[in-house]
Design a protein around this motif. Structure first.
Motif, PDB file in Angstrom:
ATOM      1  N   GLN A  23       0.896  -1.196  -0.023  1.00  0.00           N
ATOM      2  CA  GLN A  23      -0.159   0.090  -0.075  1.00  0.00           C
ATOM      3  C   GLN A  23       1.062   1.248   0.004  1.00  0.00           C
ATOM      4  O   GLN A  23       1.131   1.910   1.273  1.00  0.00           O
ATOM      5  CB  GLN A  23      -1.053   0.015   1.272  1.00  0.00           C
ATOM      6  N   HIS A  31      -7.246  -2.875  -1.016  1.00  0.00           N
ATOM      7  CA  HIS A  31      -8.370  -3.453  -0.147  1.00  0.00           C
ATOM      8  C   HIS A  31      -9.630  -2.541  -0.330  1.00  0.00           C
ATOM      9  O   HIS A  31      -9.375  -1.443  -0.460  1.00  0.00           O
ATOM     10  CB  HIS A  31      -7.652  -3.322   1.357  1.00  0.00           C
ATOM     11  N   ILE A  36      -7.714  -6.290   6.679  1.00  0.00           N
ATOM     12  CA  ILE A  36      -6.382  -5.729   6.512  1.00  0.00           C
ATOM     13  C   ILE A  36      -5.594  -6.820   6.931  1.00  0.00           C
ATOM     14  O   ILE A  36      -5.516  -7.042   8.037  1.00  0.00           O
ATOM     15  CB  ILE A  36      -5.935  -4.388   7.107  1.00  0.00           C
ATOM     16  N   ASP A  40       0.211  -6.171   6.046  1.00  0.00           N
ATOM     17  CA  ASP A  40       0.082  -4.991   5.400  1.00  0.00           C
ATOM     18  C   ASP A  40      -0.140  -3.722   6.318  1.00  0.00           C
ATOM     19  O   ASP A  40      -0.385  -2.562   5.883  1.00  0.00           O
ATOM     20  CB  ASP A  40      -1.451  -5.042   4.557  1.00  0.00           C
ATOM     21  N   ARG A  41      -0.030  -3.891   7.627  1.00  0.00           N
ATOM     22  CA  ARG A  41      -0.429  -3.102   8.774  1.00  0.00           C
ATOM     23  C   ARG A  41       0.898  -2.246   9.143  1.00  0.00           C
ATOM     24  O   ARG A  41       1.848  -3.135   9.563  1.00  0.00           O
ATOM     25  CB  ARG A  41      -1.087  -3.628   9.869  1.00  0.00           C
ATOM     26  N   TYR A 252      -5.234   0.346   9.032  1.00  0.00           N
ATOM     27  CA  TYR A 252      -4.266  -0.210   8.715  1.00  0.00           C
ATOM     28  C   TYR A 252      -2.933  -0.047   9.675  1.00  0.00           C
ATOM     29  O   TYR A 252      -1.871  -0.507   9.616  1.00  0.00           O
ATOM     30  CB  TYR A 252      -3.598   0.721   7.590  1.00  0.00           C
TER      31      TYR A 252
END
Length: 481
Positions: A23, A31, A36, A40-41, A252
């Motif tokens: 991202q 997304h 999530i 991806d966080r 996120y």
């Protein structure tokens, strides 16, 4: 049933050596309303400050601030109303907490409140419809400033030009929304700094002209004063209350992010920017006629600075509307439409443009703003109250994958797809608030109180009490497990 579609080109990403879930600001967010993944966080809660600080520095805040004086309040009364209304930003922070816990947006988390099917109705009204209305209001405000800017370069502002300007502003806004979360996080710090610099100059000029001893020629007393005070609090509070989707921008963050940090940075950004911008409108109204805020401020600002001021008004509105359009797109997916997030965002923008053209070319803008802001809290107040109560009762324990299960076997299917306790609590609060409102119409309770509008506090208290009484035992058991 899936309410979202995956990234349209994951193979291309893999071929380029970039993870499909990557991202970055220059890539369209993959997304939608799905959970999530932990991979991806990233990021820290303090990033939320700039995101939310950008939401309050806009033309609509100046309009609301000026309206407090136009309603007949003295300066100190207007400032007190402004502070009280701005404190509702704390609820914006509270509603952001489920984002990291569930890894899902607010539009999905609220299935815990209303059930899978019931939440579709909730998203259609309090999520999508109200978001699009706010998008149109803010777009109208930006367009008014842009019209003045266009006129300054010698272009006649006729109807075709107005249409082009509105579409151009909407296109810039929707571009940010389509690119999504990473683009928002990257852009909003420089946007916030730029807006702060411009509005700092405006504030200095306004303070020099402010009548700090201002009192209206006919000071309000009794029921008239209380009616103005409560209407003012409602107008100011309507901005933070409209962000029932604040988890959209915290989801996120890593799930271990401290709750206090999420609440604090979200609330602080929203509170400071909204308060200070509205305060400029309040102070300016003691010296100039804020019935037309833009022209009024232009009359006291240096000529060389006016184009920068107008550009800042447009930029601030683009910033707040990008968040609104982003959430409205997610809401449309959560209603059950199987479309990509970027497509839903563009659809929302199209509807908002149509509403904006109506609002600017047919209706009276200032009256529309006052009426809409006061009327929407009939739904927004109870909606926020139910949501916040659920967070407290559950101790913020939300299972993202379970929330995304829309089958009849889902733990959030309840009875027939509806959590009747949540639906009843929302309807009870909204119904009671409707009896107390005094805006487009006067409810019987408001009429009995000589126009005093208690819709906001009554609606929130009734919804909170109903949900607490009907859900506390079952949710307390869940929280203990």
């Amino acid at each position: 049933m899936a309410s979202t579609l995956p990234d349209p080109s994951p193979r291309t990403d893999a071929a380029a050596g970039v993870p499909a879930g990557d991202q970055r600001a220059g890539r369209i967010e993959a997304h939608g309303i799905d959970v999530i993944p932990d991979a991806d966080r990233r990021g820290r809660a303090r990033e939320l400050f700039a995101v939310w600080a950008a939401t309050g520095v806009n033309y609509l805040s100046l309009v609301v601030g000026g309206s407090l004086i136009l309603m007949g309040l003295a300066l100190w009364q207007a400032i007190a109303v402004l502070v009280v209304g701005s404190l509702f930003s704390v609820l914006t922070g509270v509603l952001a907490v489920p984002g990291p816990a569930a890894g899902a947006p607010s539009e999905v988390v609220t299935r815990a409140l209303f059930g899978v099917i019931g939440n579709r109705v909730n998203n259609a009204i309090t999520g999508w419809l109200i978001s699009v209305c706010y998008f149109a209001l803010n777009l109208s405000a930006a367009a008014v400033a842009a019209f003045s800017l266009v006129a300054r370069v010698g272009i006649t502002v006729n109807t075709p030009v107005k249409v082009v300007v509105i579409v151009a502003i909407a296109a810039l806004t929707l571009t940010i929304s389509v690119y999504g979360h990473a683009m928002i996080v990257k852009l909003y710090l420089p946007i916030t700094l730029a807006l702060a610099a411009v509005f700092a100059v405006v504030a200095v000029v306004v303070v020099r002209h402010t009548d700090f001893g201002y009192v209206p020629q006919a000071p309000l007393t009794g029921a008239g004063l209380w009616a103005a005070v409560l209407a003012g609090v409602t107008m100011v509070a309507s901005a933070p209350l409209s962000y029932t989707t604040s988890a959209d921008f915290s989801r996120y963050l890593p799930r271990t992010t401290p709750k206090r940090a999420i609440i604090g940075w979200t609330a602080l950004g929203n509170f400071v920017s909204g308060l200070l911008t509205c305060l400029i409108g309040v102070l300016a109204a003691t010296a100039v006629d804020m019935a037309d805020p833009q022209s009024a401020l232009e009359s006291i600002l240096p000529g060389w600075f006016i184009p920068l001021f107008l550009l800042a008004l447009v930029l601030g509105t683009i910033a707040v509307n990008a968040l609104t359009a982003y959430s409205a797109g997610l809401a449309l997916q959560a209603v059950g439409l199987t479309i990509r997030r970027q497509v839903s965002v563009l659809f929302d923008g199209t509807v908002a443009i149509a509403l904006t053209l109506y609002g600017l070319l047919i209706s009276n803008f200032l009256d529309t703003v006052n009426n809409v802001l006061q009327l929407t809290v009939v739904l927004l107040g109870p909606s926020v109250a139910v949501y916040a109560t659920d967070i407290v009762l559950r101790r913020n324990r939300y299972d993202g994958p379970a929330l995304c299960d829309e089958s009849p076997g889902s733990p959030f299917w309840y009875r027939g797809g509806v959590n009747w306790a949540g639906a009843f609590s929302l309807l009870a609060g909204a119904g009671t608030a409707a009896l107390c409102v005094n805006t487009l119409y006067t409810g019987p309770i408001a009429a009995a109180l000589d126009g005093v509008d208690l819709a906001l506090p009554v609606g929130m208290l009734v919804s909170c009490a109903c949900y607490w009484l009907t859900m506390r035992r079952s949710l307390a058991a869940i929280a203990r497990d």
